[in-house]
Design an enzyme around this catalytic site. Structure first.
Site, PDB file in Angstrom:
ATOM      1  N   LYS A  65     -22.836  -9.769  24.722  1.00 54.70           N
ATOM      2  CA  LYS A  65     -22.772 -11.006  23.944  1.00 54.70           C
ATOM      3  C   LYS A  65     -23.587 -12.120  24.614  1.00 54.70           C
ATOM      4  CE  LYS A  65     -18.301  -9.818  21.895  1.00 54.70           C
ATOM      5  NZ  LYS A  65     -18.634  -9.805  20.460  1.00 54.70           N
TER       6      LYS A  65
ATOM      7  N   THR B 165     -17.770 -12.188  13.231  1.00 53.98           N
ATOM      8  CA  THR B 165     -17.121 -12.995  12.188  1.00 53.98           C
ATOM      9  C   THR B 165     -17.049 -14.452  12.621  1.00 53.98           C
ATOM     10  OG1 THR B 165     -14.957 -12.383  13.087  1.00 53.98           O
ATOM     11  CG2 THR B 165     -15.762 -11.125  11.198  1.00 53.98           C
TER      12      THR B 165
ATOM     13  N   HIS C 292     -16.480  -0.149  14.617  1.00 59.06           N
ATOM     14  CA  HIS C 292     -16.723  -1.556  14.925  1.00 59.06           C
ATOM     15  C   HIS C 292     -17.737  -1.798  16.027  1.00 59.06           C
ATOM     16  CE1 HIS C 292     -13.822  -3.796  12.422  1.00 59.06           C
ATOM     17  NE2 HIS C 292     -13.133  -2.674  12.457  1.00 59.06           N
TER      18      HIS C 292
ATOM     19  N   LYS D 226     -16.185 -16.525  22.070  1.00 54.58           N
ATOM     20  CA  LYS D 226     -15.966 -15.134  21.677  1.00 54.58           C
ATOM     21  C   LYS D 226     -15.523 -14.369  22.912  1.00 54.58           C
ATOM     22  CE  LYS D 226     -20.225 -14.995  20.272  1.00 54.58           C
ATOM     23  NZ  LYS D 226     -20.336 -14.346  18.988  1.00 54.58           N
ATOM     24  N   ARG D 227     -15.185 -13.111  22.727  1.00 62.85           N
ATOM     25  CA  ARG D 227     -14.827 -12.272  23.871  1.00 62.85           C
ATOM     26  C   ARG D 227     -15.986 -12.243  24.863  1.00 62.85           C
ATOM     27  NH1 ARG D 227     -15.438  -6.675  24.358  1.00 62.85           N
ATOM     28  NH2 ARG D 227     -16.155  -6.606  22.185  1.00 62.85           N
TER      29      ARG D 227
ATOM     30  N   LYS E  54     -17.537 -18.106  10.450  1.00 64.86           N
ATOM     31  CA  LYS E  54     -16.658 -19.278  10.482  1.00 64.86           C
ATOM     32  C   LYS E  54     -17.460 -20.535  10.807  1.00 64.86           C
ATOM     33  CE  LYS E  54     -13.038 -16.203  12.020  1.00 64.86           C
ATOM     34  NZ  LYS E  54     -12.726 -15.423  13.204  1.00 64.86           N
TER      35      LYS E  54
END
Length: 812
Positions: free
Chosen positions: A549, A651, A355, A543-544, A655
């Site tokens: 990120k 993901t 992942h 998100k995390r 969405k």
């Protein structure tokens, strides 16, 4: 019982209240009613599960076992009612009983079984496995407190216990009769008998693994699977001799040490005790799971020689990698098989999903910890490592390759390399990510065994993440596509493309989005006390929290906009609301500082009269599945801005896309495949590509040069250094970007390199938003082309290319 009417549903709930809570409808609390509803639906699924198990045994089907340390299930009452087709009946029954259905649904806490995308993916996959009628089970730990509940105090993240089981255990069915025993520590005694080496573990510590099952209902099928969650108990809950002497704490010490295994998800491991607990968690969950799978297989077939023909074990990241030596242990020690036969079975049974390319997530355990905690597993690992090392040496004849691919090296056990050696398939989770695995991260293993490497781009449960949470959009889709076929055939969404020039449809889309924004604003005011400007663009990054990120890049752009407004208060500026939601790992100091910076920025911007009704920044506390379900339908802009080459999949981006939000993003992870179906014209791309990032590193990336040459960028960073009105300065983040810090490279994730391009993409996005017809056209195209990102498609690819199991093909 399954053919419910409002009346029969009301009676079933009333009966559960009377029998299980000793109260009438009039006496019942909302909590009583929520649990009673869960029991009614759970009973239906339990009946179906019996029939499913009978059919699986009768037809001798191969079963999929999906192992993940996380399953981010969210709430289950609405989801199960939806999949069972009784949402409106349940709502009506609750109204007839005098309760507001929304209040009852809101009573349920999010199950504290996961943290981020890894766990949410696992939950989506369980739904699709069941809907596609694949016999399957998920396996994890029944965490008492989950990850943590986030509270923002003075702008900083505070971690609180997430005691979800008080209400959430309504879905859990304890199965003490299927309890397994897991052993830690002890010594080994070896002896030969009948030309077979026997290894006996003695003097070990026992921990009982007690299963709690959560039934999983599929959509449009009676097939039912389950999620098995292991709770940890001591076989000796209290030492009565010590208790009688008054040594009360020591008397219960053994029970406490056992039960801590299932206490929290991802305990801090920056100390020996934390590492030990994490390893215990992983082996506990793996050993209990493999023992359970083997026990049921023997009951069905009487032998383990066909184990690989009837079972496939999919491990979600490296956390369950000990399944390889544990299965070997059982096949050799318990079943008496030879090494070669056991290895053949194991390597035909286990598959590995990677992942992330981040080194920190490719787990490595201290050798001495594994030796002391898992002595027999250590022996087996040594043999696996030696045989794998000889194989590598025979193929490459290169000491550097040997070191790189070794399972045990330098006092460490490398779990990713164990997976490469012991799994029948290795897959990435997006086309770009899978290519990076082959070209870079696992390049040597790919060169040796290319047939093992696969790609399965992630998918999401579109029934939950579109139809269930966005009823207005769901209704429009049904009207335009001729019904609900898209729920089982997600590519049906492509029919929406035909309406791109239909003014009535585009206007309707705008109205649906506006209603969703207003609905979320009410939610945000009720839950967090914040008043959102619903006339503004809802620009969202949830998100995390991790540096790669790049939430900090988003914040830097907001500082840039704020400085523009301060310098020119009369400038043309369309109202813009930036929404953040993220949890930072408790020990990740930089991530927590970024959360604090976002809140400092929000405090200053939201209090400044210049920004009133124009610029707004909100950090949404305790981001979780149920909050995402409220937010996704209201979002207009999706921030997917990770450094190219770092995000394996994503993901959340799917969405957002499915709910009509437009992406501002880099060509990273699944954004690449989104771009393939959307083109440049339906998203806002920016930043360096993966190969350009690599070249920038090779040529000697110098962020300070960018800082010195770009006045706008310099002003932003200087603002961080100088601080905000709340008195907080962020000179540490300033230094980290320009000079590096704590051993990290300056601007490791290249925020400065992409800053100008990012600002330009945001400018293009805001200009496009002014043309609402064009915006709604782009939104329509995003929804229409999102069907390929349904989890049903991903599971079908696993079934065809890795698991080799049949499935209900009309559902894809």
């Amino acid at each position: 019982m399954e053919n419910f009417t409002r009346e029969s549903m009301r009676k079933a709930i009333s009966d559960k209240l009377r029998l299980n809570f000793g109260c009438t409808v009039e006496e019942a609390t909302e909590a009583n009613v929520m649990k009673a509803c869960a029991m009614v639906l759970r009973e239906v699924m339990a009946d179906r599960a019996i029939d499913t198990r009978k059919a699986t045994r009768r037809e001798r089907k191969r079963k999929v076992h999906y192992m993940s340390l996380e399953f981010l299930m969210g709430r289950s009452l609405m989801k199960n009612a939806y999949n069972l087709g009784v949402v409106e009946i349940l709502r009506g029954a609750l109204e007839d009983m005098g309760f507001d259905p929304n209040d009852i649904f809101e009573m349920e806490p999010d199950a504290g079984l996961g943290n981020g995308g890894l766990g949410r993916l696992a939950a989506c996959y369980l739904d699709s496995l069941t809907t596609l009628e694949i016999p399957a089970a998920g396996y994890s730990i029944c965490y008492e407190l989950g990850i943590f509940r986030q509270k923002i105090v003075d702008g900083q993240q505070v971690e609180l216990p997430d005691d979800w089981k008080g209400m959430g255990d309504a879905w859990l069915v304890p199965k003490p009769e299927e309890m397994e025993e897991v052993h830690f520590g002890g010594t080994l005694r070896e002896f030969w008998d009948d030309n077979h080496l026997h290894v006996v573990n003695e003097g070990y510590t026992r921990v009982l693994a007690v299963p709690c099952d959560m039934e999983i209902a599929g959509y449009g099928t009676k097939h039912t699977n389950f999620l098995r969650l292991w709770d940890a108990k001591s076989p000796k809950p209290i030492d009565m001799s010590l208790f009688q002497k008054g040594d009360y704490l020591q008397a219960s010490e053994e029970a406490a040490m056992a039960e801590v295994i299932a206490k929290v998800l991802y305990p801090e491991d920056n100390h020996y005790e934390g590492k030990s607990l994490r390893l215990k968690q992983q082996y506990f969950f793996v050993s209990a799971t493999v023992q359970s799978i083997v026990r049921k297989h023997i009951q069905a077939y009487g032998t383990l020689t066909n184990f690989h023909e009837k079972n496939v074990i999919q491990i979600n990241d490296t956390h369950p990698a000990l399944v390889i030596p544990e299965l070997m242990r059982i096949l050799i020690d318990d079943a008496g098989l030879s090494w070669d036969v056991a290895w053949d079975i194991t390597t035909k049974s286990v598959a590995y999903t990677n992942h992330t390319v981040l080194a920190e997530a490719l787990e490595r355990w201290p050798q001495n910890l594994v030796e002391s905690l898992l002595p027999r597993i250590w022996q087996i690992l040594v043999e696996i490592s030696n045989r794998w090392q000889r194989k590598v040496e025979d193929y490459y004849h290169d000491p550097k390759k040997t070191e790189e691919m070794a399972i045990i090296w330098g006092g460490e056990v490398r779990m990713a390399n164990l997976c490469l050696a012991g799994c029948m398939a290795i897959n990435g989770v997006s086309a770009l990510h899978s290519q990076i695995l082959k070209d870079d991260l696992f390049h040597s293993a790919y060169g040796m065994e290319p047939e093992k490497f696969k790609n399965v781009t992630n998918g999401i449960d579109h029934r939950r993440w579109l139809s269930e949470i966005n009823p207005g959009l769901d209704g429009l889709i049904r009207d335009l596509t001729g019904g609900d076929a898209y729920l089982l055939q997600p590519m049906t969404l492509e029919k929406l493309d035909a309406y791109a020039e239909d003014s009535g449809v585009l206007e309707c889309m705008g109205k649906i989005k506006k209603a969703n924004k207003e609905s979320f604003a009410k939610y945000a005011r009720r839950e967090q006390g914040v008043v959102l400007n619903t006339e503004a663009i809802f620009d969202v990054q949830v998100k995390r929290l991790h540096e790669y990120k790049r939430q900090l890049l988003n914040a830097m752009h907001i500082i840039y906009l704020y400085q523009q407004l301060r310098d020119n208060p009369n400038m043309d500026f369309y109202p813009h609301t930036f929404l953040f939601g993220a949890k930072a790992a408790p020990g990740y100091a930089v991530a927590k500082r970024i959360i604090q910076l976002i809140n400092s920025l929000a405090d200053q911007v939201n209090k400044d009269p210049v920004c009133k009704d124009r610029l707004q920044v909100v950090f949404l506390e305790n981001y979780r599945v149920s909050l995402a379900e409220q937010l996704m339908p209201a979002s207009e802009v999706s921030q997917q801005i990770s450094l190219a080459g770092k995000e394996a999949r994503g993901t959340g981006n799917m969405k957002f896309m499915m709910n009509g939000a437009l992406t501002v993003g880099t060509l990273d992870g699944a954004n690449v495949e989104m771009h393939q179906v959307l083109g440049d014209e339906n998203m806002f791309l920016f930043g360096h590509k993966t190969e350009e990032v690599a070249e920038l590193r090779r040529s000697g990336y110098n962020p300070y040069r960018l800082y010195s040459r770009d006045p706008a960028l310099r002003a932003v960073l200087d603002q961080m250094n100088a601080g905000f009105a709340d008195g907080n300065r962020y000179e540490d983040l300033h230094e980290r970007l320009l000079m590096g810090q704590g051993g990290s490279s300056p601007d490791e994730y290249m925020l400065l390199a992409d800053f100008a391009s990012y600002c330009e993409a945001e400018r293009r996005m805001m200009e496009t938003y002014l043309d609402q017809r064009r915006w709604n056209q782009m939104s329509l195209h995003n929804i229409a082309r999102s069907g390929v990102f349904a989890a049903d498609r991903a599971i079908a690819e696993y079934a065809d290319n890795i698991w080799h199991v049949p499935y209900k093909k009309q559902s894809v």
